[in-house]
Scaffold this active site. Structure first.
Site, PDB file in Angstrom:
ATOM      1  N   ASP A  20     103.229  92.069  26.120  1.00  0.00           N
ATOM      2  CA  ASP A  20     102.184  93.073  26.350  1.00  0.00           C
ATOM      3  C   ASP A  20     101.270  92.659  27.502  1.00  0.00           C
ATOM      4  OD1 ASP A  20     100.760  95.365  25.956  1.00  0.00           O
ATOM      5  OD2 ASP A  20      99.840  94.738  24.068  1.00  0.00           O
ATOM      6  N   HIS A  37     105.331  95.860  35.659  1.00  0.00           N
ATOM      7  CA  HIS A  37     106.531  95.691  34.829  1.00  0.00           C
ATOM      8  C   HIS A  37     107.552  94.791  35.543  1.00  0.00           C
ATOM      9  CE1 HIS A  37     105.171  98.271  31.703  1.00  0.00           C
ATOM     10  NE2 HIS A  37     105.168  99.381  32.425  1.00  0.00           N
ATOM     11  N   LEU A 131     122.513  80.906  22.662  1.00  0.00           N
ATOM     12  CA  LEU A 131     121.349  81.730  22.281  1.00  0.00           C
ATOM     13  C   LEU A 131     121.740  83.189  22.038  1.00  0.00           C
ATOM     14  CD1 LEU A 131     118.121  82.099  22.308  1.00  0.00           C
ATOM     15  CD2 LEU A 131     118.428  82.756  24.701  1.00  0.00           C
TER      16      LEU A 131
HETATM   17  C1  FPP Z   1     103.868  96.318  27.570  1.00  0.00           C
HETATM   18  O1  FPP Z   1     102.931  96.311  28.618  1.00  0.00           O
HETATM   19  C2  FPP Z   1     105.204  96.154  28.098  1.00  0.00           C
HETATM   20  C3  FPP Z   1     106.174  97.102  28.035  1.00  0.00           C
HETATM   21  C4  FPP Z   1     105.956  98.432  27.440  1.00  0.00           C
HETATM   22  C5  FPP Z   1     107.501  96.865  28.618  1.00  0.00           C
HETATM   23  C6  FPP Z   1     107.987  95.452  28.663  1.00  0.00           C
HETATM   24  C7  FPP Z   1     109.040  95.398  29.670  1.00  0.00           C
HETATM   25  C8  FPP Z   1     109.286  94.388  30.540  1.00  0.00           C
HETATM   26  C9  FPP Z   1     108.572  93.116  30.520  1.00  0.00           C
HETATM   27  C10 FPP Z   1     110.312  94.525  31.595  1.00  0.00           C
HETATM   28  C11 FPP Z   1     111.631  95.115  31.245  1.00  0.00           C
HETATM   29  C12 FPP Z   1     112.388  94.365  30.218  1.00  0.00           C
HETATM   30  C13 FPP Z   1     113.606  93.818  30.394  1.00  0.00           C
HETATM   31  C14 FPP Z   1     114.304  93.205  29.227  1.00  0.00           C
HETATM   32  C15 FPP Z   1     114.273  93.759  31.692  1.00  0.00           C
HETATM   33  P1  FPP Z   1     101.945  97.543  28.778  1.00  0.00           P
HETATM   34  O2  FPP Z   1     102.417  98.360  29.933  1.00  0.00           O
HETATM   35  O3  FPP Z   1     101.809  98.280  27.485  1.00  0.00           O
HETATM   36  O4  FPP Z   1     100.638  96.794  29.148  1.00  0.00           O
HETATM   37  P2  FPP Z   1      99.134  97.332  28.946  1.00  0.00           P
HETATM   38  O5  FPP Z   1      98.912  97.360  27.455  1.00  0.00           O
HETATM   39  O6  FPP Z   1      98.318  96.318  29.649  1.00  0.00           O
HETATM   40  O7  FPP Z   1      99.070  98.694  29.582  1.00  0.00           O
END
Ligand code: FPP
Length: 243
Positions: A20, A37, A131
């Protein structure tokens, strides 16, 4: 690999991560959300590599929830693009490292290219013995439990299962993670302290660690600090004895 102060004989078998803070990281750095991201994906590569190196059995990552479809279309497209890039660019190295990929979630709800890439990655790594890398995509914990309940109901309706014979193992066997150890350590970055529908069953006795670091800034040092915190916890599973 950095110096570890971890007890390698007492590592969590299964680590779940809710990655997050990509959005807040982008905002803080005055960058577009898609860049956040992308930076999050970079942070991820190092963690996966290290989890494999130190001998973690299973690593489950929350990449895209069933609720994430309601985000702006540009952000959904960016996440879907990153997913595809990730599998295309990492699959050879993951294979070399003997990593098995398992997708948690409903692949049928994904765009065709992503569905194909994820299925190919699962097929190509199915015989690996290192893994378990579980990527939750179009995943919801309640949906996973409803899916298991449907499968049990069908087995009962077909006369293959007695209702009285349904127990925890019957449910367990119908989860995406059937056969894997339960989550021992659940990490959620960015200071939020919620499960957000992630691995509800598997986290029943997980230890929770909530570092305040935003996910793109999460380093190997942070990862090891979370594991060290886990190793300091006393796990009793409802009894008086430590396990
Ligand atoms: C939360 O941050 C994160 C996500 C919704 C997506 C997580 C995805 C990745 C790290 C990249 C893609 C994954 C792979 C496996 C290649 P948020 O956007 O909700 O953060 P915020 O709460 O600060 O807005």
């Amino acid at each position: 690999m950095p110096e570890l102060s971890l007890e390698l004989s007492r590592l969590p078998r299964h680590i779940g991560i809710i990655m997050d803070g990509n959005g807040r990281w982008a905002k803080k750095n005055k960058l577009k959300i898609a860049v956040g991201h992308r930076a999050g994906t970079e942070a991820l590569r190092a963690i996966i590599r290290n989890a494999s190196d130190i001998g973690i059995q299973a690593l489950s990552l929350y990449a895209f929830s069933t609720e994430n479809w309601s985000r702006p279309q540009g952000e959904v497209d960016a996440l879907m693009g990153l997913l595809l890039d990730f599998f295309q660019s990492e699959i050879d190295e993951l294979c070399r490292k003997n990593v098995r990929i398992l997708i948690l979630g409903e692949k049928n709800g994904l765009p065709p290219a992503q569905r194909q890439a994820l299925t190919d990655a699962e097929t190509r790594t199915a015989g690996n013995t290192g893994l378990w890398l579980n990527i939750a995509v179009n995943y919801g914990g309640r949906a996973e439990l409803a899916r298991a309940a449907r499968s049990i109901a069908q087995a009962v309706a077909d006369g293959q299962l007695e209702p009285n014979a349904v127990n925890e193992q019957t449910v367990e066997d119908r989860l995406y993670t059937a056969g894997l150890p339960p989550v021992d350590l659940l990490i959620r970055t960015s200071g939020e302290m919620r499960l957000s529908n992630f691995m509800l069953w598997q986290c029943a006795y997980a230890e929770f660690v909530f570092p305040t670091t935003l996910w793109p800034d999460f380093t190997l040092g942070d990862f090891h600090a979370c594991i060290a915190e886990y190793q300091n916890r006393s796990r009793r599973y409802g009894s008086r004895e430590e396990h």
